[in-house]
Design an enzyme around this catalytic site. Sequence first.
Site, PDB file in Angstrom:
ATOM      1  CB  SER A  62     -23.824   1.957  13.982  1.00 14.35           C
ATOM      2  OG  SER A  62     -24.169   3.158  14.137  1.00 14.35           O
ATOM      3  N   GLY A  63     -25.711   1.903  16.605  1.00 16.09           N
ATOM      4  CA  GLY A  63     -26.995   1.879  17.498  1.00 16.09           C
ATOM      5  C   GLY A  63     -27.305   0.833  18.299  1.00 16.09           C
ATOM      6  CB  THR A 101     -22.367   6.796  22.809  1.00 16.12           C
ATOM      7  OG1 THR A 101     -21.681   6.505  21.403  1.00 16.12           O
ATOM      8  CG2 THR A 101     -22.033   8.232  23.339  1.00 16.12           C
ATOM      9  CG  ASN A 141     -27.245   5.778  17.436  1.00 14.87           C
ATOM     10  OD1 ASN A 141     -27.966   6.438  18.047  1.00 14.87           O
ATOM     11  ND2 ASN A 141     -25.922   5.369  18.004  1.00 14.87           N
ATOM     12  CB  SER A 197     -24.031   7.362  14.988  1.00 15.61           C
ATOM     13  OG  SER A 197     -23.103   6.746  14.555  1.00 15.61           O
ATOM     14  CB  SER A 198     -19.593   7.517  18.202  1.00 10.66           C
ATOM     15  OG  SER A 198     -20.147   7.798  19.653  1.00 10.66           O
ATOM     16  N   GLY A 241     -19.183   1.513  15.895  1.00 11.11           N
ATOM     17  CA  GLY A 241     -19.554   0.156  15.749  1.00 11.11           C
ATOM     18  C   GLY A 241     -19.674  -0.199  14.425  1.00 11.11           C
ATOM     19  CD  GLU A 284     -20.872   3.262  10.594  1.00  6.83           C
ATOM     20  OE1 GLU A 284     -21.142   3.909  11.577  1.00  6.83           O
ATOM     21  OE2 GLU A 284     -20.241   3.497   9.455  1.00  6.83           O
TER      22      GLU A 284
END
Length: 995
Positions: free
Chosen positions: A108-109, A113, A158, A161-162, A388, A390
């Site tokens: 994540s980050g 995306t 992020n 973040s999705s 992603g 985490e």
Amino acid sequence: LIEVKTSLLDNMIGVGDMVLLEPLSENSFIQNLKNRFDHDEIYTYIGTVVISINPYQSLPIYTADKVEEYRNRNFYELNPHIYALADEAYRSLRDQDKDQCILITGESGAGKTEASKLVMSYVAAVCGKGQEVNKVKEQLLQSNPVLEAFGNAKTVRNDNSSRFGKYMDIEFDFKGDPLGGVISNYLLEKSRVVKQPRGERNFHIFYQLLSGASDDLLKRLKLERDVSKYNYLSLDSAVVSDLDDGANFRIIMDAMKTVCFMDNEVQSVLELVAAVMKLGNIEFKSESRVNGFDESRVEDNNDLKEICELLGIEQIVLERAFSSRTLEAKQEKVSTTLNVAQAYYARDALAKNLYSRLFSWLVTRINESIKAQTKQSKKVMGVLDIYGFEIFENNSFEQFIINYCNEKLQQIFIDLTLHEEQEEYIREGIEWKNIEYFNNAVICDLIENNNKGILAMLDDECLRPGTVTDETFLDKLNTVCAGHHHFESRHCTNSQFLTDHTLPHNCFRIQHYAGKVLYCVEGFVDKNNDLLYRDLSQAMYKARHPLIKLLFPEGDPSKMNLKRPPTAGFQFRASVGTLMKNLQTKNPNYIRCIKPNDKKAARIFTETLVRHQVRYLGLMENVRVRRAGYAFRQLYKPCLERYKMLCQQTWPHWRGPAREGVEMLLNSLQVPKEEFCYGCSKIFIRNPKTLFALEKKRRECLEVLAAVIQKIYRGWKQRKHFLLMKKSQVVVAAWYRRYSQQKKFQKIRICAIIVQSLIRRWKVGSLKDKVDIFRIGGAVVQWIQKYFLDLKKKIPSMSPIDKTWPPQPYQFLEGTHKELGRIFHLWRCKKYRDQFTEQKKAIYEEKLDASTIFKDKKALYPGSVSQPFKGDYLEINQNPKYSKLKGLLEEKVILADVVHKINRANGKGTARLFLLTKKHFVLADLKSVQIKATVPLPDLASVAVSSQSDGFFALKIKEVNNVDFRVRVQVQKAFPNYVATCIVGTIVINPIWCV
């Protein structure tokens, strides 16, 4: 072989492709990434895998000029870029009919995306143009900001973040133009609606609505701009410096219009978002009942009233659903009151379900707009943008599910890039040294095993009767998974972690491929159950709001189902399994995203963090497999079909086995033997340069073939046009000649009538009349009379070659004079022709044919024109010397003469009799009159005549029955001026004698 210039070796910061890195070690790998990152080179290759490092800043490498620079270029031809991978995937889909998928993975980050948006924007820029195509592209692109607003949020890792998984299949036609798309979403993190970790905030749409909506819209939605007024919206991170919520809201509204949302649909969506926000403001208080049980009541009915007005629900119905619950079993209904804690649970469950179902409806609605409107066969490119890996300070059920999905994606990467590649070399009989790597299949089995997997045990706990808590679930894990090497818990039997104080009693730890993650079991059971009280579902179904009934179909009393709904874990495991099967049917393209630091700051490269990601992503193993293997492999038949035009022996069709055709092809192109290897069913090419050289030769050959096709087509088209013009010209010429002759005839007729009328009048009239005629006609009649009398005296001779004609005496008789001359010439020619006999006509026809053949080609031709063709110069029929020869020939002799055969050895001549009939020519001895050779005329290949003043000619004979006749003759002294000619393959036609 043509050399292809590759910028991976020229003027490069560090090494653009890790396969070329020397020496190869983990330290040199990290140092190369850092060196390139420091110079804003955020993309690096491992073969065809793209490593992307998040720069946390805007870079000028995504302009329209960059798009054109990478368009239709070979993968290694330019600097590493995400556009190169997108172009390679798009061209493989368009030109080779291979469905593609682009897998974007990372923490994540790490920039997943943004990478997916770059891929989609590039494909949209390079595919076809046109009103309909542009509309489809715009809808596909504008679906992103809508889903991001409702499905993305700020986290500690992020700012965008999705919080859901998204997979989009983009569908193309045979030309590579987009037809539409289909979006699949996976497990929205709906718990974020009611509670967010510290330093994070709720989904973007809540803040965007409060910041960007007009005052009038907020009034209709019964909202205030102050974020602090709403309990579901965190305050410590409500404002993000890098996000302009007000501007983004306007972008979302425009995007929804582009994706064909109606105004009433947009209004309905915003009303539901407002209702979710206001649900968080409902507070409950406890009231004691007579039976001793506590009952919850809404503390302030104002917020409840506004929610009911937004959703079109009667206030009493919703209030009753928050305070009581109806249980049904075996056709019996039992109503129980809810205490305050249960009421808050029901409120939060309704908010989470309302928002998650709204999000699913948005995805379905977008799919209706962007789906392909045709049933023709399609090519598909899938783009996967999913949460992603985490590792937070507090990890719960959501992180467990997210990390499980990433384990599955890592397993696909391992299977297709490491395991499958090595297995393929063994299957194909290619010499190969095995490379060790970590296979995370054991971790996936720990989570998803049908009997002993963590998800299966969680479902068992949720469905079993009796008291079920998070602690009982943990106890079951400790019993079943105690011996697993990747599972750790303080309560495992004979566990080495009994005294591990970093491992709390209510937690368990899994050693994932990306590292160890500590999960707190608190909330696992409730989040997996994902239950919404039936009373709330029925209350929502009674709403007058047009969208609510669609979101809660189970609330319909006529369709009531007592069966327990599937758990969240079960649904997610099934959807992930479907996703994996979908991805395995397509050709994968990988983008491995790396986060350079935890501060979300530019220009900072934390080596320990990057090293950890490089290790768990298996990038070093990927490099080793690539360095030891082959860059390209393909089945023999498709390879031969693609490149067969490069070799004369294989083009246009190869009749033998495909492998032999490929061998013939590579040998003819002189490809070095170390550059390729033959497998059992595939050809393996080691260096990408070799493949690019083949592609370049193919493009050049296709251009030549295209020119040939164009030439033939243009010739056919012009030929067709010519024949049409010729046909038209014949028609036009015929009509014109008719018109011209009619006009000429009318002119002559008028002139003749005038002359005749005047002469008749002059002949029959009296002297007075004649005087009147001369007076009327004046000198004209006198001149005409004088003209005819003078013409009679000066008439030319009757010879057709006499070109003379008396001069014209009067200007006004010019046309008449010329016409009379033409008529006279035609008349005397007819008179001359009438004198010819049939025999004389045949002679002149022969002379005309001889003129066609020999005129201006033979020096002695003019002298032979006056000499007639006799044919039988030997007088075979009268001369008794040749009576024997006459008896041997059954055919009529057309030509008989004495010639000299020239000896090619010494140039001396030998006298021979030369006889020509309609079917043969014969050579006979002059003294003994015996036939030396008889040759059928069809065996005569050609006749050659000297153009000089001599009598030489040569007859060339075809090779028949192994006899090669080459005769060179010179005409006897008695006939020095004649040679014979004939037509090859037919009977002799009109033999002509000439010099």
